[in-house]
Design a protein around this motif. Structure first.
Motif, PDB file in Angstrom:
ATOM      1  N   SER A  62       6.060  12.557   9.252  1.00 51.84           N
ATOM      2  CA  SER A  62       7.025  12.588   8.207  1.00 51.84           C
ATOM      3  C   SER A  62       7.997  11.616   8.277  1.00 51.84           C
ATOM      4  N   ASN A  63       7.685  10.582   7.593  1.00 52.73           N
ATOM      5  CA  ASN A  63       8.672   9.171   7.678  1.00 52.73           C
ATOM      6  C   ASN A  63       9.585   8.958   6.518  1.00 52.73           C
ATOM      7  N   CYS A  64       9.914  10.189   5.761  1.00 58.38           N
ATOM      8  CA  CYS A  64      10.756   9.830   4.667  1.00 58.38           C
ATOM      9  C   CYS A  64      11.974  10.915   4.739  1.00 58.38           C
ATOM     10  N   LYS A  65      13.255  10.211   4.313  1.00 54.84           N
ATOM     11  CA  LYS A  65      14.446  11.363   4.381  1.00 54.84           C
ATOM     12  C   LYS A  65      14.854  11.369   3.124  1.00 54.84           C
ATOM     13  N   ARG A  66      14.873  12.378   2.214  1.00 52.95           N
ATOM     14  CA  ARG A  66      15.727  12.507   0.989  1.00 52.95           C
ATOM     15  C   ARG A  66      17.235  12.711   1.277  1.00 52.95           C
ATOM     16  N   TYR A  67      18.043  12.069   0.759  1.00 51.28           N
ATOM     17  CA  TYR A  67      19.403  12.002   0.748  1.00 51.28           C
ATOM     18  C   TYR A  67      20.081  12.884  -0.677  1.00 51.28           C
ATOM     19  N   GLY A  68      19.321  12.778  -1.399  1.00 51.17           N
ATOM     20  CA  GLY A  68      20.090  13.681  -2.696  1.00 51.17           C
ATOM     21  C   GLY A  68      20.675  12.645  -3.649  1.00 51.17           C
TER      22      GLY A  68
ATOM     23  N   CYS B 100       0.735  -1.193   0.159  1.00 50.39           N
ATOM     24  CA  CYS B 100      -0.116   0.020   0.044  1.00 50.39           C
ATOM     25  C   CYS B 100       0.967   1.196  -0.002  1.00 50.39           C
ATOM     26  N   TRP B 101       2.057   1.406   0.508  1.00 49.10           N
ATOM     27  CA  TRP B 101       2.868   2.364   0.284  1.00 49.10           C
ATOM     28  C   TRP B 101       3.531   2.613  -0.940  1.00 49.10           C
ATOM     29  N   GLU B 102       3.601   1.674  -1.781  1.00 48.89           N
ATOM     30  CA  GLU B 102       4.124   2.029  -3.162  1.00 48.89           C
ATOM     31  C   GLU B 102       3.678   3.275  -4.012  1.00 48.89           C
ATOM     32  N   LYS B 103       2.552   3.554  -4.066  1.00 47.52           N
ATOM     33  CA  LYS B 103       2.156   4.829  -4.851  1.00 47.52           C
ATOM     34  C   LYS B 103       2.726   6.149  -4.144  1.00 47.52           C
ATOM     35  N   HIS B 104       3.102   5.957  -2.850  1.00 48.73           N
ATOM     36  CA  HIS B 104       3.395   7.098  -2.205  1.00 48.73           C
ATOM     37  C   HIS B 104       5.001   7.376  -1.994  1.00 48.73           C
ATOM     38  N   MET B 105       5.559   6.722  -2.987  1.00 49.43           N
ATOM     39  CA  MET B 105       7.492   6.836  -2.878  1.00 49.43           C
ATOM     40  C   MET B 105       7.619   7.774  -3.883  1.00 49.43           C
ATOM     41  N   TRP B 106       6.919   8.628  -4.593  1.00 53.94           N
ATOM     42  CA  TRP B 106       7.139   9.377  -5.750  1.00 53.94           C
ATOM     43  C   TRP B 106       7.964   8.728  -6.822  1.00 53.94           C
ATOM     44  N   HIS B 107       8.975   9.215  -7.256  1.00 53.20           N
ATOM     45  CA  HIS B 107       9.855   8.778  -8.521  1.00 53.20           C
ATOM     46  C   HIS B 107      10.961   7.902  -7.682  1.00 53.20           C
TER      47      HIS B 107
ATOM     48  N   LEU C  50      15.747   3.402  -0.691  1.00 51.51           N
ATOM     49  CA  LEU C  50      15.104   3.403  -2.060  1.00 51.51           C
ATOM     50  C   LEU C  50      15.817   4.456  -3.030  1.00 51.51           C
ATOM     51  N   GLN C  51      15.786   4.071  -4.459  1.00 54.02           N
ATOM     52  CA  GLN C  51      16.567   4.652  -5.138  1.00 54.02           C
ATOM     53  C   GLN C  51      15.611   5.025  -6.289  1.00 54.02           C
ATOM     54  N   ALA C  52      16.065   6.396  -6.857  1.00 50.59           N
ATOM     55  CA  ALA C  52      15.116   6.851  -8.218  1.00 50.59           C
ATOM     56  C   ALA C  52      16.401   6.583  -9.408  1.00 50.59           C
ATOM     57  N   PRO C  53      15.956   5.562  -9.961  1.00 50.80           N
ATOM     58  CA  PRO C  53      17.415   5.275 -11.027  1.00 50.80           C
ATOM     59  C   PRO C  53      17.380   6.326 -11.853  1.00 50.80           C
TER      60      PRO C  53
ATOM     61  N   THR D 136      17.262   9.532 -11.613  1.00 53.37           N
ATOM     62  CA  THR D 136      18.012  10.875 -11.176  1.00 53.37           C
ATOM     63  C   THR D 136      19.024  10.417 -10.148  1.00 53.37           C
ATOM     64  N   ASN D 137      19.300   9.042  -9.883  1.00 55.81           N
ATOM     65  CA  ASN D 137      20.247   8.742  -9.003  1.00 55.81           C
ATOM     66  C   ASN D 137      19.954   9.288  -7.616  1.00 55.81           C
ATOM     67  N   GLU D 138      18.824   9.729  -7.018  1.00 56.24           N
ATOM     68  CA  GLU D 138      18.589  10.129  -5.963  1.00 56.24           C
ATOM     69  C   GLU D 138      18.165   8.946  -4.788  1.00 56.24           C
ATOM     70  N   TYR D 139      18.318   9.079  -3.605  1.00 55.12           N
ATOM     71  CA  TYR D 139      18.207   8.343  -2.642  1.00 55.12           C
ATOM     72  C   TYR D 139      17.425   8.725  -1.595  1.00 55.12           C
ATOM     73  N   LEU D 140      16.484   7.886  -1.117  1.00 53.94           N
ATOM     74  CA  LEU D 140      15.597   8.183   0.112  1.00 53.94           C
ATOM     75  C   LEU D 140      15.555   7.038   1.226  1.00 53.94           C
ATOM     76  N   VAL D 141      15.488   7.373   2.421  1.00 49.38           N
ATOM     77  CA  VAL D 141      14.977   6.253   3.326  1.00 49.38           C
ATOM     78  C   VAL D 141      13.772   6.513   3.823  1.00 49.38           C
ATOM     79  N   PHE D 142      12.946   5.368   3.883  1.00 57.05           N
ATOM     80  CA  PHE D 142      11.662   5.503   4.227  1.00 57.05           C
ATOM     81  C   PHE D 142      11.376   4.594   5.573  1.00 57.05           C
ATOM     82  N   TYR D 143      10.773   5.392   6.432  1.00 53.33           N
ATOM     83  CA  TYR D 143      10.549   4.625   8.032  1.00 53.33           C
ATOM     84  C   TYR D 143       9.215   4.476   8.177  1.00 53.33           C
ATOM     85  N   PRO D 144       8.729   3.182   7.761  1.00 50.81           N
ATOM     86  CA  PRO D 144       7.237   2.767   7.722  1.00 50.81           C
ATOM     87  C   PRO D 144       6.552   2.900   9.347  1.00 50.81           C
ATOM     88  N   SER D 145       7.586   2.772   9.891  1.00 48.81           N
ATOM     89  CA  SER D 145       6.961   2.724  11.683  1.00 48.81           C
ATOM     90  C   SER D 145       7.107   3.955  12.237  1.00 48.81           C
ATOM     91  N   MET D 146       7.404   4.977  11.447  1.00 44.90           N
ATOM     92  CA  MET D 146       7.533   6.172  11.979  1.00 44.90           C
ATOM     93  C   MET D 146       6.302   7.119  11.902  1.00 44.90           C
TER      94      MET D 146
END
Length: 146
Positions: A57-63, A17-24, A39-42, A44-54
């Motif tokens: 705001s449960n995602c942090k983008r790392y660029g 159910c989280w899939e469609k909420h992960m942007w690109h 997660l990775q956006a192939p 753009t080579n951007e990376y994100l950490v998703f914290y489903p238990s938090m």
């Protein structure tokens, strides 16, 4: 194991159910021992950490990073990162869980048996281990994610 990088990235459809909420961010590249998902956006080579238990705001983008290895070296191996990626436990608690519950097998994480969002606690005695993808889906359903 603080975290595991997958041998090959896999589609984010394992997030249920989280899939469609992960942007690109379309590829899962790994996860922590407590279920933070990398997660990775192939495109753009951007990376994100998703914290489903938090909660909240449960995602942090790392660029952007040139490779998964660069992301690992600069973020995952950073000295203070375990205190974030092992949410909701402290890094020192990982060895207690390993002793009490045994080492994790493939696709397993440690988690509270009763989700704190449903009134559960974070005492280590109340933890179990199980499949990360099933746990992630359950967390989403508990939070009303569609």
């Amino acid at each position: 194991m603080i975290y595991k990088l997958l041998d090959k990235p896999i589609s984010r459809n394992v997030l249920g159910c989280w899939e469609k909420h992960m942007w690109h961010y379309t590829m899962v590249i790994g996860y922590s021992a407590t279920g933070a998902i990398f997660l990775q956006a192939p495109e753009t080579n951007e990376y994100l950490v998703f914290y489903p238990s938090m909660p909240g705001s449960n995602c942090k983008r790392y660029g952007e990073f040139d490779s998964i290895q660069d992301f690992e070296n600069e973020i995952l191996k950073e000295e203070t990162f375990p205190q974030y990626c092992l949410y909701p436990i402290a890094p020192d608690d990982l060895s207690v869980l390993e002793k009490n519950l045994g080492k994790l097998e493939s696709d397993q994480i440690y988690f509270p048996k009763l989700d704190p969002a449903l009134g559960g606690g974070l005492e280590l005695e109340g933890f179990d281990k199980g499949d990360i993808w099933v746990r992630t889906e359950i967390l989403g359903m508990n939070r009303g994610i569609e």
